[in-house]
Each structure stands twice: as structure tokens, then as C-alpha cells.
Write an enzyme that holds these catalytic residues in place. Structure first.
Site, mmCIF file in Angstrom:
data_model
loop_
_atom_site.group_PDB
_atom_site.id
_atom_site.type_symbol
_atom_site.label_atom_id
_atom_site.label_comp_id
_atom_site.label_asym_id
_atom_site.label_seq_id
_atom_site.Cartn_x
_atom_site.Cartn_y
_atom_site.Cartn_z
ATOM 1 N N CYS A 207 3.984 4.039 14.533
ATOM 2 C CA CYS A 207 4.851 4.142 13.353
ATOM 3 C C CYS A 207 4.751 5.572 12.847
ATOM 4 O O CYS A 207 3.903 6.346 13.298
ATOM 5 C CB CYS A 207 4.389 3.174 12.285
ATOM 6 S SG CYS A 207 2.740 3.569 11.705
ATOM 7 N N HIS B 32 -10.506 -4.615 4.739
ATOM 8 C CA HIS B 32 -9.722 -3.664 5.540
ATOM 9 C C HIS B 32 -9.749 -2.318 4.802
ATOM 10 O O HIS B 32 -9.637 -2.289 3.575
ATOM 11 C CB HIS B 32 -8.280 -4.174 5.689
ATOM 12 C CG HIS B 32 -7.465 -3.324 6.615
ATOM 13 N ND1 HIS B 32 -6.945 -2.107 6.233
ATOM 14 C CD2 HIS B 32 -7.093 -3.500 7.910
ATOM 15 C CE1 HIS B 32 -6.285 -1.579 7.255
ATOM 16 N NE2 HIS B 32 -6.359 -2.409 8.283
ATOM 17 N N GLU C 167 -7.640 -0.043 4.260
ATOM 18 C CA GLU C 167 -6.524 0.211 3.331
ATOM 19 C C GLU C 167 -6.733 -0.551 2.030
ATOM 20 O O GLU C 167 -6.498 -0.027 0.934
ATOM 21 C CB GLU C 167 -5.185 -0.205 3.975
ATOM 22 C CG GLU C 167 -4.008 0.091 3.045
ATOM 23 C CD GLU C 167 -2.686 -0.478 3.530
ATOM 24 O OE1 GLU C 167 -2.472 -0.558 4.754
ATOM 25 O OE2 GLU C 167 -1.863 -0.841 2.664
ATOM 26 N N THR D 116 0.193 -2.663 3.257
ATOM 27 C CA THR D 116 1.466 -2.266 3.884
ATOM 28 C C THR D 116 1.816 -3.029 5.152
ATOM 29 O O THR D 116 2.981 -3.093 5.532
ATOM 30 C CB THR D 116 1.431 -0.768 4.242
ATOM 31 O OG1 THR D 116 0.255 -0.539 5.024
ATOM 32 C CG2 THR D 116 1.414 0.099 3.020
ATOM 33 N N CYS E 243 5.432 -1.974 4.405
ATOM 34 C CA CYS E 243 6.246 -0.819 4.805
ATOM 35 C C CYS E 243 7.329 -1.241 5.800
ATOM 36 O O CYS E 243 7.201 -2.267 6.466
ATOM 37 C CB CYS E 243 5.369 0.284 5.367
ATOM 38 S SG CYS E 243 4.959 0.055 7.080
ATOM 39 N N SER F 48 -6.859 -4.050 15.421
ATOM 40 C CA SER F 48 -5.717 -3.571 14.640
ATOM 41 C C SER F 48 -5.065 -4.745 13.920
ATOM 42 O O SER F 48 -4.523 -5.664 14.539
ATOM 43 C CB SER F 48 -4.716 -2.896 15.590
ATOM 44 O OG SER F 48 -3.427 -2.957 15.037
ATOM 45 N N ASN G 198 -2.343 -4.942 12.101
ATOM 46 C CA ASN G 198 -0.890 -5.124 12.244
ATOM 47 C C ASN G 198 -0.550 -5.691 13.618
ATOM 48 O O ASN G 198 0.378 -6.482 13.756
ATOM 49 C CB ASN G 198 -0.138 -3.832 11.894
ATOM 50 C CG ASN G 198 -0.129 -2.819 13.006
ATOM 51 O OD1 ASN G 198 0.677 -2.912 13.912
ATOM 52 N ND2 ASN G 198 -1.035 -1.862 12.957
HETATM 53 FE FE1 F3S Z 1 2.421 2.924 9.632
HETATM 54 FE FE2 F3S Z 1 2.267 3.850 7.223
HETATM 55 FE FE3 F3S Z 1 3.426 1.572 7.688
HETATM 56 S S1 F3S Z 1 0.704 3.972 8.752
HETATM 57 S S2 F3S Z 1 2.396 0.727 9.455
HETATM 58 S S3 F3S Z 1 4.148 3.546 8.356
HETATM 59 S S4 F3S Z 1 2.090 2.072 6.041
#
Ligand code: F3S
Length: 284
Positions: A13, A124, A126, A166, A194, A222, A224
Site C-alpha cells: 500500500c 498491535h 498501531e 486503519t 484506510c 501481518s 491486514n
Molecule cells: Fe497502508 Fe497506511 Fe493503510 S500503511 S494499510 S495505507 S494505513
């Protein structure tokens, strides 16, 4: 050969790209640099950075004046940022702008007097950073990672503000917000998931329904990537989460005509390509 469909937005990303590029640049420019934790949850990229003398910092005592440290895309609590500045190090802030937005929104909610619910994964990095901003601004709040957690911890408050890590799952976010809405007098919500995350999750939902086998590539640590794999698995039980091509098992592709591939936000393109090539070989 099977038909392989790769999600359009699989892989790095925008925030991870900035962090990795900044780390490479720091290694080349200063000859040595540290990162506060793995720059991304991807062993292969971490190895490349180590070759450039960019390493994960083990303890703050290790730092000497003039050393370079890069704050990764997850961000840090403000207290840590101050400690680093006080140490006189060269600080490169690669916190993703979307993560910074969550910090701002938390501060805004605290200023406006809301109790803050953070939809995110406890522990985490973040979320630790977000909590740091909550504490620093004198606010009160909780982190919830699933519906049971939310119901169990639900505060007796009239005014509640919500933000999300995010990379949270959109569906959980919506469900949680719905629950909170029906249990408080006043609710203010910032959907801070995000775009990169939403787009990847939507693509996986579409793809998983359409194919016989789904391969999700990315670090096992990870968050995500793990969420992409969960979303896919819920729609397609033949979903496999791998880190690299040599984990592919030919048995998975027996009788598979259509194969879907996606990858987490911290998975480099070359690993996706290697996986696709290997699937081609297996199904040839
Ligand atoms: Fe990447 Fe930033 Fe979203 S690191 S996953 S664009 S919050």
C-alpha cells in the site's frame, strides 16, 4: 493450466511503500539506520534492509547521539517520539498519514469530551500508538477486537466516539458501530479504516466467491493479511494463507480451474509474481 486471477490492488500500500523507500534511502545515505520494530511484517523485505545495515532496534539504550532511527508506518505513542528527540537522534518519521489521521481524530474526540472506543487489535503497534495519543490528551477509552469483547466491556457512557485501526475489518466495524449506536445517547464515528484496506477487502470478497481456490500472500504476523485470509476463508473454504511460493501445496489445486490470488499491504510485488509463477507450474 488453471486460470489465475490476481487482485488488482494486491500487495504494497501507499504507506508501506513510503516506509520501505525511506528505510532503503536511510541505509544508503547514512550507512546504518534503525527501525522501531520490523519495518513491515515481511521477512524477505526485512532481510533486504538488513543487508543495507538497516536493523530493528532492540532497546533505546542502544542508540547513540546522531544515530538514525526510522519510525515505521504504524506510528508510535507521543512519549516515545519525545524520548527519541531527547536522545538527539536523527529521526525519520514514516508514520503513514492515515495513521496520523487516527491520532488527530482521537485527540478531537477527547477535546469534545467523548469516551473513545478504538476498534482494533490489542497490542498491535498501531493501536499502542493510538492509545498513546488517547492518554496524552487526557482521554479515556477502550480497545475492542470483536463483538463479545465490545459487549463485555461496553462502558456506561452517554457520549461515545469511535475510531478504527486503519486495517480493521469493515464488517466488524459496521457491526460494532451499530451496537454502540443503539446503546448510547450520543455517538460520533470516524471511519478511519484506510482506503488501501477497504479496497483490498472488497476485492478479496469478490474474488473469493468466483474461484475454486484462493491464495492470500503475506506475513503470518501481518494483521491486514490475516484479516484478508479470514474474509476469504469465510466465503471460500479453500483459502490458504502463505508467506512465499515454496509453501504452495499441489494438492490444493487438484481439479481447480480458477485460482484467485491476493496479498496483504506489506507483501512485495516480486513475492506475488513468484507465487503466480509457481501456481502456473503446478497447474500446467
Ligand atoms: Fe497502508 Fe497506511 Fe493503510 S500503511 S494499510 S495505507 S494505513
Amino acid at each position: 493450466m488453471a486460470n489465475i486471477k490476481v487482485a488488482k490492488n494486491a500487495g504494497f500500500c501507499f504507506g508501506v511503500k513510503i516506509a520501505v523507500d525511506s528505510a532503503i534511502e536511510a541505509g544508503e545515505k547514512y550507512g546504518r539506520a534503525y527501525t522501531n520494530g520490523p519495518i513491515i511484517h515481511n521477512k524477505q523485505v526485512v532481510q533486504i534492509l538488513e543487508n543495507l545495515n538497516v536493523r530493528e532496534l532492540q532497546s533505546y539504550e542502544q542508540l547513540q547521539e546522531g544515530d538514525t532511527i526510522l519510525i515505521r508506518s504504524h506510528g508510535v505513542p507521543p512519549k516515545i517520539e519525545r524520548t527519541l528527540k531527547d536522545l538527539g537522534v536523527n529521526l525519520i518519521d514514516a508514520t503513514c498519514p492515515f495513521v496520523k489521521k487516527v491520532h488527530e481524530k482521537v485527540r478531537q474526540l477527547v477535546e469534545e469530551g467523548y469516551f473513545v472506543v478504538i476498534i482494533g487489535e490489542k497490542g498491535h503497534p498501531e493501536v499502542i500508538g493510538i492509545l498513546g495519543h488517547l492518554e496524552e490528551s487526557g482521554g479515556k477509552g477502550i480497545v475492542v477486537e470483536n463483538m463479545e469483547d465490545l459487549i463485555r466491556k461496553f462502558p456506561k457512557r452517554n457520549r461515545v466516539g469511535v475510531v478504527a485501526q486503519t486495517t480493521q475489518n469493515e464488517e466488524f466495524f459496521e457491526e460494532a458501530v451499530g451496537y454502540i449506536a443503539s446503546n448510547v445517547e450520543e455517538l460520533k464515528v470516524f471511519n478511519t479504516i484506510c482506503d488501501a484496506t477497504s479496497v483490498r477487502q472488497e476485492e478479496v470478497k469478490r474474488l473469493a466467491k468466483d474461484v475454486d481456490v484462493m491464495i492470500i500472500i503475506g506475513g503470518k504476523h501481518s494483521g491486514n493479511t490475516r484479516r484478508l485470509a479470514q474474509i476469504s476463508k469465510a466465503l471460500n473454504p479453500n483459502t490458504y494463507h502463505i508467506e512465499k511460493a515454496d509453501e504452495l501445496n499441489p494438492v490444493w489445486f487438484k481439479n481447480a480451474e480458477n485460482i484467485g490470488v491476493s496479498a496483504g499491504a506489506s507483501t512485495p510485488d516480486w513475492i506475488i509474481k513468484e507465487v503466480v509463477e509457481k501456481i502456473k507450474e503446478i497447474t500446467a
